[in-house]
Enzyme design. Sequence first.
Site, PDB file in Angstrom:
ATOM      1  N   HIS A 159       0.853  -1.176   0.000  1.00 43.31           N
ATOM      2  CA  HIS A 159       0.000   0.000   0.000  1.00 43.31           C
ATOM      3  C   HIS A 159       0.889   1.226   0.000  1.00 43.31           C
ATOM      4  CE1 HIS A 159      -3.091   2.854   1.177  1.00 43.31           C
ATOM      5  NE2 HIS A 159      -3.952   1.943   0.774  1.00 43.31           N
ATOM      6  N   ASP A 204      -8.061  -5.007  -0.030  1.00 40.16           N
ATOM      7  CA  ASP A 204      -8.604  -5.768  -1.147  1.00 40.16           C
ATOM      8  C   ASP A 204      -8.301  -7.249  -1.071  1.00 40.16           C
ATOM      9  OD1 ASP A 204      -9.764  -3.640  -2.491  1.00 40.16           O
ATOM     10  OD2 ASP A 204      -7.780  -2.986  -3.144  1.00 40.16           O
TER      11      ASP A 204
END
Length: 427
Positions: A306, A363
């Site tokens: 991320h 996700d």
Amino acid sequence: MSNNARLEYAGKSYEFPVKKGTENELAIDIKTMRSATGMITIDPGYKNTGSCESAITFLDGEKGILRYRGYSIEELAEKADFLEVAYLLIFGELPNQEELDKFHNDIKGESHVDEEMKKILDGFPKSAHPMGVLTSLTSALIAFNPSSVNVTSEKDMYWAIVRILAKFPVLVSWTLRKKKGLPLDYGDDTLGYVENIHKMMFKRPNHKYEKNKVVIDALDKLLILHADHEQNCSTSTVRMVGSSHAGLFASLSAGIAALWGPLHGGANQAVLEMLEAIEADGGDTKKYMNKAKDKEDPFRLMGFGHRVYKNFDPRAKIIKKAADEVLGDLGVEDPILEIAKGLEKEALNDEYFVDRKLYPNVDFYSGIIYRALGIPTEMFTVMFALGRLPGWIAQWREMRLRNEPIGRPRQVYIGHPSREFVALDKR
Ligand code: ACO
């Protein structure tokens, strides 16, 4: 000690004020930099650049903290519902019962979508990606709701917000229903906001809609977890487009397009496709771990890493637990979940991933729940958009109320210096 940062260049010294946020984040305010020094800063991908001051969402990627308007994501996911969280994000405070009822009733009152919109949807092939359809339909809504464009008062703004919160779920459900060959339908205003979304998406003709609490609770939680994430790619897009006063729906349509990409919201679809491919290839997670680490191989472990979190994504922790619960409650045994768990375990103990602080992101698990809820893979990013809608709206509203200037970055030009034009026959 002066509260300024000093820049020295070519024998000259310049000072710029340092701003401190509520959580002690420090930022050098370079608004006057170009006029004072003749120089700009350059930061591709904006890794070190704050585009605004915002009072909506706080996140600390190093510590794995995420809060909406000061409330922890863990507490909101546990105790609030999606509509309360939407109100909180957009208007700054948790609503009392009366405020929440009014908000919900206003939304119900605006939940019709012009019948002509069905013709636009009809023009798309069934194979069209739902995100492409949704960005187009959101943009098309402008033509049917022109009063939502030039919002100059808070009241106009309120109604533009209510309209899109009401109509967007209808567009989402129509997008899915067209794909499944189901009749385009409306909801039922006796239902809760999320329950109604679920009904609009899944109600089959000639079948009574049965509410499933496990499914609705899981959906509610997923939407809350996706509701805002400060200045990510799609949110920055919404603020940037909105900064030209293009209108809320146009800004949102652009945000949906930004979210579509596999490096952003499209990752949830990519994760599931990756897990399915690993399963079809015999379930050898080590092989795919090695591919992800091989710099010659473009393969990346989707759902890992991320831009901001260099620790466990707090949303991933909540989703991981929810995935176990939902699959257990629904009695789903999914080999894909086992592959996901295997990959996670290996990655968390692998030097490559540990050194680069690559943890599972939101996700990684959301797709597994969506799949268990019967949502087709291509709709995963649409579900993300549905969740992110209040965040985009809150950020757009804040940007307009703060009268932020039009977004217009600069560049460092690296092309040809000035040169003479060469006639066609001389090239
Ligand atoms: N698999 C393998 N290696 C990775 C991965 C991954 N998923 N993510 C990052 N790396 C490696 C990079 O190759 C790079 O290695 P290097 O330093 O040896 O060159 C290092 O980790 C840093 O990666 P960057 O791409 O520079 O990190 P950045 O902050 O720019 O990218 C991103 C973040 C785009 C999320 C990236 O981690 C990625 O592509 N992940 C997979 C896609 C994904 O899951 N996206 C969803 C993000 S969450 C969201 O939008 C809701």
